[in-house]
Motif scaffolding. Structure first.
Motif, short mmCIF file in Angstrom:
data_model
loop_
_atom_site.label_atom_id
_atom_site.label_comp_id
_atom_site.label_asym_id
_atom_site.label_seq_id
_atom_site.Cartn_x
_atom_site.Cartn_y
_atom_site.Cartn_z
N ALA A 295 11.46 -92.77 58.98
CA ALA A 295 12.47 -93.60 59.64
C ALA A 295 12.26 -95.09 59.39
N GLY A 296 11.09 -95.45 58.81
CA GLY A 296 10.87 -96.85 58.46
C GLY A 296 10.65 -97.76 59.66
N LEU A 297 10.14 -97.20 60.77
CA LEU A 297 9.89 -98.02 61.95
C LEU A 297 8.40 -98.37 61.97
N LEU A 298 8.09 -99.65 61.89
CA LEU A 298 6.69 -100.04 61.83
C LEU A 298 6.08 -99.96 63.22
N ASP A 299 5.24 -98.95 63.42
CA ASP A 299 4.61 -98.73 64.72
C ASP A 299 3.13 -99.08 64.59
N LEU A 300 2.73 -100.19 65.23
CA LEU A 300 1.33 -100.62 65.14
C LEU A 300 0.52 -100.17 66.35
N GLU B 87 13.06 -82.65 58.34
CA GLU B 87 13.33 -83.49 57.17
C GLU B 87 14.45 -82.93 56.33
N ARG B 88 14.42 -81.61 56.13
CA ARG B 88 15.46 -81.01 55.31
C ARG B 88 16.67 -80.68 56.16
N SER B 89 17.16 -81.65 56.85
CA SER B 89 18.33 -81.43 57.69
C SER B 89 18.99 -82.79 57.91
N ARG B 90 20.03 -82.80 58.69
CA ARG B 90 20.70 -84.06 58.96
C ARG B 90 19.75 -85.06 59.61
N VAL B 91 18.73 -84.55 60.31
CA VAL B 91 17.81 -85.46 60.99
C VAL B 91 17.03 -86.28 59.97
N GLY B 92 16.47 -85.58 58.98
CA GLY B 92 15.72 -86.28 57.95
C GLY B 92 16.61 -87.23 57.16
N ARG B 93 17.82 -86.78 56.89
CA ARG B 93 18.76 -87.66 56.16
C ARG B 93 19.06 -88.89 56.98
N ALA B 94 19.24 -88.69 58.28
CA ALA B 94 19.52 -89.85 59.14
C ALA B 94 18.34 -90.81 59.12
N TRP B 95 17.12 -90.28 59.22
CA TRP B 95 15.94 -91.14 59.22
C TRP B 95 15.86 -91.96 57.94
N VAL B 96 15.98 -91.29 56.81
CA VAL B 96 15.84 -92.01 55.55
C VAL B 96 16.99 -93.01 55.37
N ALA B 97 18.18 -92.62 55.81
CA ALA B 97 19.32 -93.53 55.71
C ALA B 97 19.05 -94.79 56.55
N ILE B 98 18.47 -94.59 57.74
CA ILE B 98 18.15 -95.73 58.59
C ILE B 98 17.12 -96.62 57.91
N GLU C 51 16.61 -96.93 54.74
CA GLU C 51 17.18 -97.57 53.56
C GLU C 51 18.14 -98.70 53.92
N ASP C 52 19.01 -98.47 54.88
CA ASP C 52 20.00 -99.49 55.24
C ASP C 52 20.60 -99.11 56.60
N GLU C 53 20.03 -99.71 57.62
CA GLU C 53 20.39 -99.27 58.98
C GLU C 53 21.86 -99.50 59.28
N ASP C 54 22.40 -100.65 58.85
CA ASP C 54 23.80 -100.94 59.15
C ASP C 54 24.72 -99.97 58.42
N MET D 157 28.28 -95.23 58.42
CA MET D 157 28.60 -93.91 57.90
C MET D 157 28.54 -92.84 59.00
N GLY D 158 28.44 -93.26 60.24
CA GLY D 158 28.52 -92.30 61.34
C GLY D 158 27.20 -91.81 61.88
N VAL D 159 26.08 -92.41 61.44
CA VAL D 159 24.78 -91.98 61.96
C VAL D 159 24.53 -92.67 63.30
N PRO D 160 24.30 -91.91 64.37
CA PRO D 160 23.92 -92.55 65.64
C PRO D 160 22.49 -93.07 65.51
N THR D 161 22.34 -94.28 65.04
CA THR D 161 21.02 -94.75 64.60
C THR D 161 20.01 -94.80 65.75
N PHE D 162 20.44 -95.31 66.89
CA PHE D 162 19.49 -95.45 67.98
C PHE D 162 18.94 -94.09 68.40
N LYS D 163 19.84 -93.13 68.52
CA LYS D 163 19.44 -91.80 68.93
C LYS D 163 18.40 -91.22 67.97
N PHE D 164 18.63 -91.37 66.67
CA PHE D 164 17.71 -90.76 65.72
C PHE D 164 16.41 -91.55 65.60
#
Ligand SMILES: Nc1ncnc2c1ncn2[C@@H]1O[C@H](COP(=O)(O)OP(=O)(O)OP(=O)(O)O)[C@@H](O)[C@H]1O
Ligand SMILES: [Mg+2]
Lengths: 346, 393
Positions: free
Chosen positions: B90-95, B244-255, B257-260, B265-272
């Motif tokens: 998901a590309g979220l930097l968690d320290l 990962e091999r589902s819409r969830v993984g696609r949503a994560w990687v899409a977020i 790559e380019d969150e906006d 494109m219809g991804v509920p970004t906050f939820k995922f």
């Protein structure tokens, strides 16, 4: 939706008939002779030449799904699933007095226009006229400073962007914004997911409904790639696709969300004439499949050839709206494009 | 307006590039059928599991017990898999990921340690000694998931640097709480006598094979914890793989790559993003619960924020987004300091340098990612593989 339902002025042939007149006015476009007009009616669009296909990653479509070899079936899979009960020509999107300010800069100044169902509406204007801003106001990227945007009878108000998409507006970006590390097919699958209902629990335990939706993502995704002409590159990373294919992929991804309204922001930017003509065919094909299209484009020949109506912006104001033939002869529009001083045209 | 011309499209039509061993291996693996993949994978897993029994001379750690090292590797591997969901996918930097590790460990500690006021074992508790650890394991996972939800709901509206700073704060807050709530967490003294699975009790092993008292060679407690963690890793990998091999993984990687663009494109970004956080947290909590059971003792110093950086190192070294890669990363992080004890004090220096070198020469990590984000993706890969084999022959 069939050709019969369409009002006269929306006949796709309409713009083409008289465009040579405009060509002679637009310096520089005249040299593109209509060499591509002949392949305009081909069922499968071959957009330019395919670059050498990477040995590792090309996909044989019939291996994935035999149906993908047949253009008719592909078109069926791609066609808008939703029934459109309303008459062609009724307003689908209504922009009312939309004003958009960035600090002191007024990017949109009280713009009002409708997009009608089943039409291809052109949105044109010189650089910086506010066309992209208009898109952004429609798709929820920016909230208009004042005015209202209603889609399908419902004000978009404070809907979130992803909700707006699920209501049926999809767009492409002027500067391509694909998910670079994902394959072409996965990019399109993200679009199809806008219509999918299962979430983490469904995916975690692989419930039957989730399988069906994944199957849909794959099948409709492949069909869409085939529809825009890049089916063989399904497993290539979006980042590695040639420029033209990236633009096509953006269109496929937007179509995957099953929009009622498809907004294309300069889809032909950087295309050569033959690619442009293929793109025009694709846009018509999309419209004939039951979508409404809003098209921003600088190439006058393309705009005049493909649109049913045109809205012209200049400095954030709407200066004209009408049929291509009227726009072409509108003095204010000519002045805006050719830079003739206002008093000379008045 | 775009100034690109059709020349770009010609330039972008690059040649496929050299096909490396890794790519060939990947292609071969991708076009294997599911049973065939298990057929190849299982012997490899068994071989790895047998390492602490075989104890190959050069590989073992001469100064520490190899079984215990491998057990620690198992826990770090889980941590890396969990953190990889958050950072890699998901590309979220968690320290502050160590915070979840601590929450999981302390949940087990608080519920089963005689030092804790909330102890539910022993004479007046309802948890039997034998099953206490197993019973609180899901509780620990649930509590960490909730802590992930609580941390994520406000902070995931932030992006980039802000998120990193807030999570860093979270990791430190958890440790400070553990250190200062002396009446419940035992403060700096920690909690001891934590429950563990009491199975395999024999004459020689009065407390069972998982007890720290089991020092039989080579089947000591470390080995058994290692095997237990392998089982858990496989289960977690299958679940994470499903995601990962589902819409969830696609949503994560899409977020990532380019969150906006994803949102448009219809991804509920906050939820995922929240899901990624919660799932990552629960895996961290699971690992923490394992750790608490293995050492039967938790103290705040085990959960210094600097550990978060070490976990992050494992993910980045191994290859962000690649589950196999981050497991390798976890192995390196655990194994090297134990193999060469001299490293111990310098490990942050060495891994820091390694990271910098990697960033220059191999930013994608040791095993770079090639996510597969479609449930039916194998179909596509097999089609691609068939085509390329036909072309070669
Ligand atoms: N986020 C923003 N902040 C400030 N100003 C902006 C922003 N977005 C657009 N503008 C300004 O609004 C005006 C209209 O821009 P817009 O991108 O809509 O033009 P356009 O018609 O799409 O032009 P082009 O043909 O070059 O794409 C420009 O002056 C631009 O600088
Ligand atoms: Mg623009």
């Amino acid at each position: 939706m069939s050709e019969r339902d369409r009002p006269d002025h929306e006949n796709p042939e309409f713009g083409q008939v008289e465009r040579s007149e405009w060509d002679s006015e637009e310096a520089g476009t005249g040299r593109y002779e209509a060499q591509q007009a002949s392949d305009a009616d081909e069922a499968v669009v071959e957009l330019g030449e395919f670059p050498p296909i990477s040995e590792l990653e090309s996909v044989d479509l019939s291996d994935v799904d035999p149906a993908l070899g047949d253009p008719k079936l592909v078109a069926e899979m791609v066609a808008a699933q939703r029934e459109t009960h309303v008459e062609v020509g009724e307003a689908l999107m209504q922009m009312r007095d939309v004003t958009m300010k960035f600090g002191g800069l007024v990017a949109l100044d009280s713009v009002t226009f409708d997009i009608r169902r089943g039409e291809i509406l052109g949105l044109i204007g010189p650089n910086g006229a506010g066309k992209t801003t208009c898109f952004n106001a429609m798709t929820g990227v920016y909230r208009p400073t004042s005015g209202s945007v209603a889609f399908d009878g419902v004000p978009l108000g404070r809907l979130k962007r992803n909700q707006i998409t699920r209501r049926g507006i999809a767009r492409t970006f002027q500067n391509i914004r694909l998910f670079g590390e994902m394959t072409a097919l996965e990019n399109v699958a993200v679009g199809t997911d806008a219509r999918h209902r299962t979430s983490v629990p469904g995916a975690l335990f692989r419930v039957p409904r989730h399988w069906r939706e994944e199957q849909d993502a794959l099948e409709r995704g492949m069909a869409l790639l085939e529809f825009v002409g890049i089916g063989q590159r399904a497993t290539e990373k979006a980042r590695n696709l040639p420029y033209g294919d990236q633009r096509r992929l953006e269109i496929a991804r937007a179509l995957a969300t099953e929009p009622k309204l498809l907004c294309l922001d300069e889809p032909a930017a950087g295309f050569n004439p033959s690619e442009k003509s293929a793109l025009m065919d694709l846009i018509r094909k999309i419209r004939d499949d039951g979508y409404t299209v809003l098209l921003i484009e600088h190439d006058m020949r393309l705009v005049m050839g493909v649109t049913d109506r045109i809205v012209v912006l200049e400095f954030g104001k709407k200066i004209a709206e009408g049929l291509p033939v009227d726009i072409r002869n509108n003095p204010a529009v000519i002045a805006a494009y050719l830079g003739v001083p206002d008093d000379a045209t008045a | 307006m775009s100034t690109s011309t059709s020349a770009t499209s010609a330039a972008a039509a690059k040649s496929p590039g050299p096909v490396g061993v890794g790519d060939r291996l990947r292609l071969w693996w991708n076009q294997l059928s599911r049973p065939a993949q298990w057929g190849v994978g299982l012997p490899i897993i068994l071989l790895i599991a047998a390492m602490p029994v075989i104890r190959p001379p050069l590989l073992t750690t001469p100064d520490t017990d190899f079984g215990a090292v491998m057990a620690q590797f198992g826990m770090y591997a889980l941590l890396a898999i969990g953190l990889n969901v958050v950072v890699g996918s998901a590309g979220l930097l968690d320290l502050g990921y160590v915070g979840f590790y601590a929450v999981g460990a302390y949940t087990v500690g608080l519920l089963t340690s005689p030092d804790s006021p909330w102890n539910k074992t022993g004479a007046d508790g309802f948890l039997s000694d034998k099953w206490a650890w197993l019973a609180v394991l899901p509780v620990a996972v649930a509590v960490t998931a909730i802590s992930g939800l609580i941390l994520g709901s406000p902070t995931l509206r932030l992006r980039g640097d802000y998120l990193a700073i807030v999570t860093l704060g979270f990791g430190e807050i958890v440790r400070l709480l553990a250190d200062n709530l002396e009446n419940t967490t035992g403060g700096g003294q920690g909690l001891s006598g934590i429950a563990y699975p009491r199975v395999g009790v024999t004459e020689a092993n009065p407390f069972g094979i998982f007890s720290i008292g089991n020092t039989a060679e080579p089947f000591n407690s470390g080995l058994w914890w290692f095997w237990l963690s392998i089982v858990l890793i496989i289960v977690v990998l299958m679940f994470v793989g499903n995601l990962e091999r589902s819409r969830v993984g696609r949503a994560w990687v899409a977020i990532r790559e380019d969150e906006d663009a994803a949102e448009i494109m219809g991804v509920p970004t906050f939820k995922f993003k929240l899901w990624a956080f919660v799932i990552g947290a629960s895996i961290g909590g699971l690992s923490g619960a394992l750790y608490a059971g293995q050492v039967q003792f938790v103290v705040p110093t085990n959960f210094n924020v600097i550990n978060s950086v070490l976990f992050l190192c494992a993910v980045v070294l191994g290859g962000q987004g690649n589950k196999l890669g981050v497991i390798l990363g976890a192995f390196i992080i655990v194994y090297l300091p134990n193999r060469f004890l001299g490293i111990g004090d310098y490990k942050y220096l060495i891994f820091g340098l390694a990271l910098m070198i990697m960033m220059v020469f191999r930013p994608q990590g040791l095993i770079p990612v090639r996510q597969k984000l479609l449930a039916y993706g194998r179909k596509i890969w097999q089609a691609a593989g068939r085509r390329s084999r036909e072309e070669q022959s």
